[in-house]
Design a protein around this motif. Sequence first.
Motif, PDB file in Angstrom:
ATOM      1  N   THR A 137       0.833  -1.198   0.000  1.00 51.73           N
ATOM      2  CA  THR A 137       0.000   0.000   0.000  1.00 51.73           C
ATOM      3  C   THR A 137       0.870   1.252   0.000  1.00 51.73           C
ATOM      4  OG1 THR A 137      -1.725  -1.171   1.201  1.00 51.73           O
ATOM      5  CG2 THR A 137      -1.824   1.225   1.244  1.00 51.73           C
ATOM      6  N   ALA A 138       1.897   1.277   0.833  1.00 50.05           N
ATOM      7  CA  ALA A 138       2.786   2.437   0.904  1.00 50.05           C
ATOM      8  C   ALA A 138       3.528   2.637  -0.411  1.00 50.05           C
ATOM      9  CB  ALA A 138       3.779   2.275   2.048  1.00 50.05           C
ATOM     10  N   ALA A 139       3.991   1.538  -1.005  1.00 47.19           N
ATOM     11  CA  ALA A 139       4.739   1.633  -2.253  1.00 47.19           C
ATOM     12  C   ALA A 139       3.842   2.032  -3.416  1.00 47.19           C
ATOM     13  CB  ALA A 139       5.428   0.308  -2.551  1.00 47.19           C
ATOM     14  N   ALA A 140       2.571   1.629  -3.375  1.00 49.38           N
ATOM     15  CA  ALA A 140       1.657   1.928  -4.471  1.00 49.38           C
ATOM     16  C   ALA A 140       1.346   3.423  -4.554  1.00 49.38           C
ATOM     17  CB  ALA A 140       0.369   1.139  -4.298  1.00 49.38           C
ATOM     18  N   ASN A 141       1.412   4.144  -3.440  1.00 46.93           N
ATOM     19  CA  ASN A 141       1.102   5.561  -3.459  1.00 46.93           C
ATOM     20  C   ASN A 141       2.097   6.358  -2.610  1.00 46.93           C
ATOM     21  OD1 ASN A 141      -0.054   7.982  -3.878  1.00 46.93           O
ATOM     22  ND2 ASN A 141      -2.040   7.489  -2.981  1.00 46.93           N
ATOM     23  N   PRO A 142       3.335   6.464  -3.072  1.00 50.60           N
ATOM     24  CA  PRO A 142       4.345   7.188  -2.288  1.00 50.60           C
ATOM     25  C   PRO A 142       4.080   8.693  -2.201  1.00 50.60           C
ATOM     26  CG  PRO A 142       5.203   6.636  -4.442  1.00 50.60           C
ATOM     27  CD  PRO A 142       3.870   5.967  -4.326  1.00 50.60           C
ATOM     28  N   TYR A 143       3.164   9.218  -3.021  1.00 49.14           N
ATOM     29  CA  TYR A 143       2.881  10.652  -3.029  1.00 49.14           C
ATOM     30  C   TYR A 143       1.630  11.018  -2.244  1.00 49.14           C
ATOM     31  CZ  TYR A 143       6.095  10.399  -6.990  1.00 49.14           C
ATOM     32  OH  TYR A 143       7.169  10.172  -7.791  1.00 49.14           O
ATOM     33  N   ALA A 144       1.017  10.054  -1.577  1.00 45.00           N
ATOM     34  CA  ALA A 144      -0.257  10.298  -0.895  1.00 45.00           C
ATOM     35  C   ALA A 144      -0.180  11.491   0.052  1.00 45.00           C
ATOM     36  CB  ALA A 144      -0.707   9.057  -0.138  1.00 45.00           C
ATOM     37  N   ASP A 145       0.884  11.620   0.786  1.00 45.00           N
ATOM     38  CA  ASP A 145       1.009  12.711   1.757  1.00 45.00           C
ATOM     39  C   ASP A 145       1.277  14.061   1.098  1.00 45.00           C
ATOM     40  OD1 ASP A 145       0.616  10.869   3.740  1.00 45.00           O
ATOM     41  OD2 ASP A 145       2.744  10.636   4.215  1.00 45.00           O
ATOM     42  N   LEU A 146       1.559  14.090  -0.185  1.00 37.60           N
ATOM     43  CA  LEU A 146       1.897  15.337  -0.864  1.00 37.60           C
ATOM     44  C   LEU A 146       0.669  16.033  -1.455  1.00 37.60           C
ATOM     45  CD1 LEU A 146       5.100  14.181  -2.790  1.00 37.60           C
ATOM     46  CD2 LEU A 146       4.884  14.962  -0.427  1.00 37.60           C
ATOM     47  N   GLN A 147      -0.462  15.357  -1.440  1.00 39.45           N
ATOM     48  CA  GLN A 147      -1.658  15.903  -2.087  1.00 39.45           C
ATOM     49  C   GLN A 147      -2.146  17.198  -1.444  1.00 39.45           C
ATOM     50  OE1 GLN A 147      -3.781  12.125  -1.723  1.00 39.45           O
ATOM     51  NE2 GLN A 147      -4.159  12.254  -3.930  1.00 39.45           N
ATOM     52  N   GLU A 148      -1.836  17.407  -0.186  1.00 36.17           N
ATOM     53  CA  GLU A 148      -2.314  18.591   0.522  1.00 36.17           C
ATOM     54  C   GLU A 148      -1.417  19.808   0.336  1.00 36.17           C
ATOM     55  OE1 GLU A 148      -5.354  18.461   1.821  1.00 36.17           O
ATOM     56  OE2 GLU A 148      -5.309  16.399   1.065  1.00 36.17           O
ATOM     57  N   ARG A 149      -0.303  19.654  -0.346  1.00 37.98           N
ATOM     58  CA  ARG A 149       0.588  20.792  -0.566  1.00 37.98           C
ATOM     59  C   ARG A 149      -0.111  21.877  -1.374  1.00 37.98           C
ATOM     60  NH1 ARG A 149       6.453  18.535  -2.549  1.00 37.98           N
ATOM     61  NH2 ARG A 149       7.140  17.653  -0.560  1.00 37.98           N
TER      62      ARG A 149
END
Length: 192
Positions: free
Chosen positions: A20-32
């Motif tokens: 799951t973490a590898a599939a979406n490494p940018y998940a935390d960047l969406q709020e920038r």
Amino acid sequence: MQHRTTRWIFGLALVACAGTAAANPYADLQEREIKALSAAEKQGLLEGQGLGTALPAELHGFPGPMHVLEVVDHLDLTSDQRAETERLYEEMRAEAIELGERIVELERELDEGFASREISEDRIEALSVEIGKLRGQLRSTHLAYHLKMDALMDEDQKAAYARARGYEGSDDEHHHGGHQGHDHDHGHHHGH
């Protein structure tokens, strides 16, 4: 048998989490605000910081004006040298802020183009090339001021600077005779 089954299930759970973490490494960047810039990088650009762009100078024994001012009490600078260091720092910072503001502005424009889904390949190319050019100019600005600081200080002051900054290999043999043909082994640097 129970022990093997438990290990197998636990292993599957670990693989699932990692997947799951590898599939979406940018998940935390969406709020920038601007997707290509972290809050810290945006702030650094707007404040004229070097953001590590002058590492080749700093880590080879060419002091930066901001860092000289941070350790000025250890350097035995003359009043003229200190005044010139302050002038160089303010000049560098003004140039860097101007470039940083333009970089942030263009990154925002690029981001908004994708957000609105109204961006062309030509606009992508134009913005990307201009951002790259400005980032190069920002780096050149910071590196050039390290060169100016190097010319302002004598070898003893540069050795004192290296010691005050905590760099390894800051003994006198690395600093006598200028920088031609001498390697300078220095530690970590945090921007300008």
